[in-house]
Design a protein around this motif. Structure first.
Motif, short mmCIF file in Angstrom:
data_model
loop_
_atom_site.label_atom_id
_atom_site.label_comp_id
_atom_site.label_asym_id
_atom_site.label_seq_id
_atom_site.Cartn_x
_atom_site.Cartn_y
_atom_site.Cartn_z
N PRO A 78 -5.95 -10.05 1.54
CA PRO A 78 -6.74 -8.98 2.14
C PRO A 78 -5.89 -7.76 2.47
O PRO A 78 -4.74 -7.89 2.91
N ASP A 79 -6.43 -6.57 2.21
CA ASP A 79 -5.70 -5.32 2.41
C ASP A 79 -6.74 -4.27 2.81
O ASP A 79 -7.47 -3.76 1.97
N LYS A 80 -6.82 -3.96 4.09
CA LYS A 80 -7.85 -3.06 4.60
C LYS A 80 -7.71 -1.65 4.02
O LYS A 80 -8.71 -0.97 3.76
N THR A 133 -15.26 -9.35 -0.83
CA THR A 133 -15.50 -8.70 0.46
C THR A 133 -16.84 -9.06 1.09
O THR A 133 -17.02 -8.82 2.30
N THR A 146 -0.09 -6.36 -8.11
CA THR A 146 -0.74 -5.88 -6.89
C THR A 146 -0.06 -4.64 -6.33
O THR A 146 -0.73 -3.68 -5.93
N SER A 160 -10.13 -6.13 -6.73
CA SER A 160 -10.99 -7.08 -6.00
C SER A 160 -10.39 -8.47 -6.02
O SER A 160 -10.38 -9.18 -5.01
N LEU A 220 -7.66 -8.58 -3.60
CA LEU A 220 -8.18 -8.67 -2.23
C LEU A 220 -8.59 -10.09 -1.89
O LEU A 220 -8.46 -10.53 -0.74
N GLU A 263 -9.05 -1.81 0.52
CA GLU A 263 -10.50 -1.99 0.57
C GLU A 263 -11.20 -0.68 0.91
O GLU A 263 -12.25 -0.35 0.33
#
Length: 682
Positions: free
Chosen positions: A108-110, A180, A52, A101, A104, A113
């Motif tokens: 989660p990682d804005k 998402t 990651t 994906s 994520l 994304e």
């Protein structure tokens, strides 16, 4: 209407089908989705974190730096010249999108994304109005890539990879929607898939895709939408193999016969793993998918037969496949050379996909045994401990003598054809989805990875927690935690290597049998258990905090190959638990090719937490061959052999390495080194 719940089928593993596709034939066993398995594992969790934080960002950066992203920008502008080497370079972006994906979904990682949305917008802008998406043509249709042909699909069988690109697009699109809930990439994929289904099929265009994976991708879209055309087109592509009239059926040349493309005969008539190994194992994965979803018994029988051939005659002891560099392909039966072993990393990725599907079809531990062998050896050798250096091929031996053909002696950051780094980027974050399987009241434990999973058995919530230090120690603990008593069967895989089975075939066997037994306790009390297809079946009304302990014997074993594997005659390999070992120059006085391991050698296993990110090292006193230059003679001396896990080699520089060790001196190879050319300063 699609729902995020529809997209729990990831990598063809498991999940909840939309209503339109429910109640249809499917895999008897469903894998527990990777999003429902939380890892705390000391071996795998750091690797997933490195994927990651290092591998995926490095992959995107390299896609930018090598103009893979620029190709999409030029395609959108219909201006410029295709800027990379291969017409399938688009897939490096798709595969990295897929891996990102999955990440994520777990974390989660804005910021990530937002970057993905920008990238997806560029992909969408490059798509033609009817759904066609292939930058190697769209940039300049009058002058497409040399492999692409003048018209769409014209060279799909041979070189263009148009459908291969589509397949990876579909897999990425499903992954991103699942992560998402956004349909931006999914809509692009569905538009392309509708074009493919409108173009190919009975009464329409027919072709056996040159590089399989579109079949797997179409199955993903079928699972997501329930649209029958996607499944029927996947089946159509599979059934097109073996019908092309342009091959010479009598030729022994793999290209002229069509064997390179697995296209020499219909798939239901194929009995061996042949041709390009990655293409083949993607095909076999798709055959399993279609067999499961349609109930096609002939297809199932064929994929079973091919699997048996590969595992009995065409796989390396590390789990690597595809022995021959020319064509990146399977060789003949028992053709498993060490010096020129190819073992493409992508083939190991494909092998994981295939064996997971075979487990879901049959519920036999032998498929998980192969998954484990590949995961702990031939697959993770493909990426360096830094997370950003890679092997395309995975050698079995590196020798520094002149005239000896080496494969890759060191990892690279990227390749002109970088399918392997991006394939690893998408596999790693999905690994939790390979740990468990479920069929009604049966819960299967396939991989021993610390962490927990939440399940539902007869509508009762169950949490199962693993604690271990695998693969270094064999003490496994499983804790059952639920609010009420639950009646279910826990099936714990007893690895083949713990049952005196080095391989689920006679291709590799242990040199001597072990008398050690696998001991299982429930709440501290030893129990008798029955084996079913390699699983210990524990039938019980489980109560909160019930604990199962499994003790696997972690002896150092020597492995021998089938006599027909000529390169391994008179040699042994070293195995402890699921891990294969090698000797590397760094630990063995600069050499590895001069080491002898006589029968009866005793090894010591020592934890080395500060070596190569933490390993268990093997050592023994053995004879080694030494050259005495001054006296123009050779002799053997006693020396300490130090062996490290095969996956960890080539992280400390270049030098000799070997997996197989002769048990005695039977010959001496004399190598004449060329004189230095002083005049040229060499």
């Amino acid at each position: 209407m699609l729902t995020s719940k529809s997209f729990l089928f990831l990598l063809g593993l498991t999940g909840t089908l939309p209503l339109a596709a429910q109640q249809r034939a499917d895999y008897p066993i469903q894998a527990v989705p990777f999003t429902k398995v939380k890892l705390t594992d000391n071996f795998w969790q750091p690797r997933l974190q490195t994927n990651t934080s290092v591998t995926i960002p490095a992959s995107f950066q390299r896609c930018e730096a090598t103009n893979r992203v620029k190709n999409f920008e030029m395609a959108a502008a219909h201006s410029g010249k295709f800027a990379t080497t291969y017409p399938f370079d688009d897939t490096d972006i798709y595969k990295t999108l897929e891996g990102a994906s999955y990440s994520l979904s777990l974390e989660p990682d804005k910021k990530l994304e937002a970057y993905l949305d920008e990238l997806i917008a560029k992909v969408g802008a490059a798509q033609e109005p009817d759904g066609y998406l292939y930058t190697a043509r769209t940039i300049d249709p009058a002058h497409p890539h040399a492999w692409a042909g003048k018209e769409r699909w014209e060279k799909e069988r041979e070189l263009s990879h148009e459908l291969y690109n589509s397949g990876h697009l579909y897999e990425a699109a499903v992954a991103y929607y699942q992560a998402t809930g956004k349909k931006n990439l999914l809509n692009i994929a569905l538009k392309n898939a509708d074009l493919v289904c409108a173009t190919f099929g009975p009464g329409k265009r027919a072709v056996a895709p040159g590089h399989e994976i579109v079949e797997m991708g179409l199955v993903k879209l079928y699972r997501a939408t329930g649209k029958p055309e996607y499944l029927s087109t996947a089946k159509f592509f599979i059934e097109q193999r073996g019908h092309y009239k342009g091959y010479d059926a009598k030729s022994t040349d793999v290209w002229r016969s069509g064997q390179y493309w697995q296209d020499d005969k219909p798939v239901v008539a194929q009995t061996e793993a042949v041709g390009h190994a990655v293409r083949a194992e993607y095909l076999y994965s798709a055959m399993a998918d279609v067999a499961a979803l349609t109930g096609d018994k002939a297809l199932l029988a064929a994929v079973d037969t091919i699997w048996n051939n590969m595992v009995a005659k065409k796989m390396y002891v590390t789990g690597g496949t595809g022995a021959v560099g020319g064509g990146e392909r399977f060789g003949d039966n028992y053709e498993l050379p060490n010096a020129t072993a190819y073992n493409e990393t992508c083939a190991s990725v494909a092998d994981i996909y295939w064996n997971q599907r075979m487990f879901q079809l049959h519920g036999d531990a032998k498929y998980a045994d192969i998954m484990e062998k590949v995961l702990y050896n031939g697959l993770i050798s493909g990426v360096g401990l830094d997370g950003k250096s890679f092997f395309y091929s995975n050698a079995m031996q590196i020798k520094n003598s002149t005239g000896f053909k080496d494969t890759e002696p060191a990892r690279s950051g990227w390749f002109d054809c970088s399918c392997c780094p991006t394939n690893l980027a998408r596999l790693f974050p999905s690994l939790p989805g390979y740990v468990y399987g479920q069929k009604g009241r049966d819960i299967y434990v396939n991989l021993f990875v610390s962490g927990s999973t939440d399940l539902a058995v007869q509508n009762k919530a169950v949490r199962l927690t693993q604690q271990n230090n695998y693969p270094w120690q064999g003490d496994l603990k499983f804790t059952v935690n639920q609010a009420a008593t639950s009646d279910f069967n826990l099936l714990v895989r007893i690895p083949g290597w713990a049952r005196n089975e080095a391989m689920p075939s006679n291709l590799y066997t242990f040199a001597t049998p072990s008398a050690e037994k696998v001991v299982i306790k429930v709440n501290g009390q030893p129990i008798d258990y029955q084996l079913r297809n390699g699983y210990a079946v524990l039938v019980r009304k489980w109560k909160k905090n019930d604990m199962v302990e499994v003790n696997l014997p972690m002896e150092v074993r020597t492995v021998v190959a089938h006599p027909r594997v000529l390169d391994d005659a008179g040699k042994v390999a070293l195995q402890r638990g699921p891990v294969m070992y090698c000797a590397e120059w760094k630990d063995n006085d600069g050499r590895a090719s001069n080491i002898i391991v006589p029968a009866g050698t005793t090894f010591t296993a020592t934890p080395k937490p500060d070596v190569l990110n933490g390993i268990t090292e093997l050592s023994a006193t053995v004879p080694v061959v030494k050259l005495d230059v001054a006296n123009n003679s050779i002799n053997t001396v006693r020396q300490t052999l130090t062996a490290i896990p095969y996956y960890a080699w080539a992280n400390r520089g270049k030098g000799e390495m070997t997996v197989w060790f002769p048990q005695q001196v039977t010959d001496v190879e004399l190598v004449t080194r060329p004189a230095k050319d002083v005049s040229q300063g060499k």
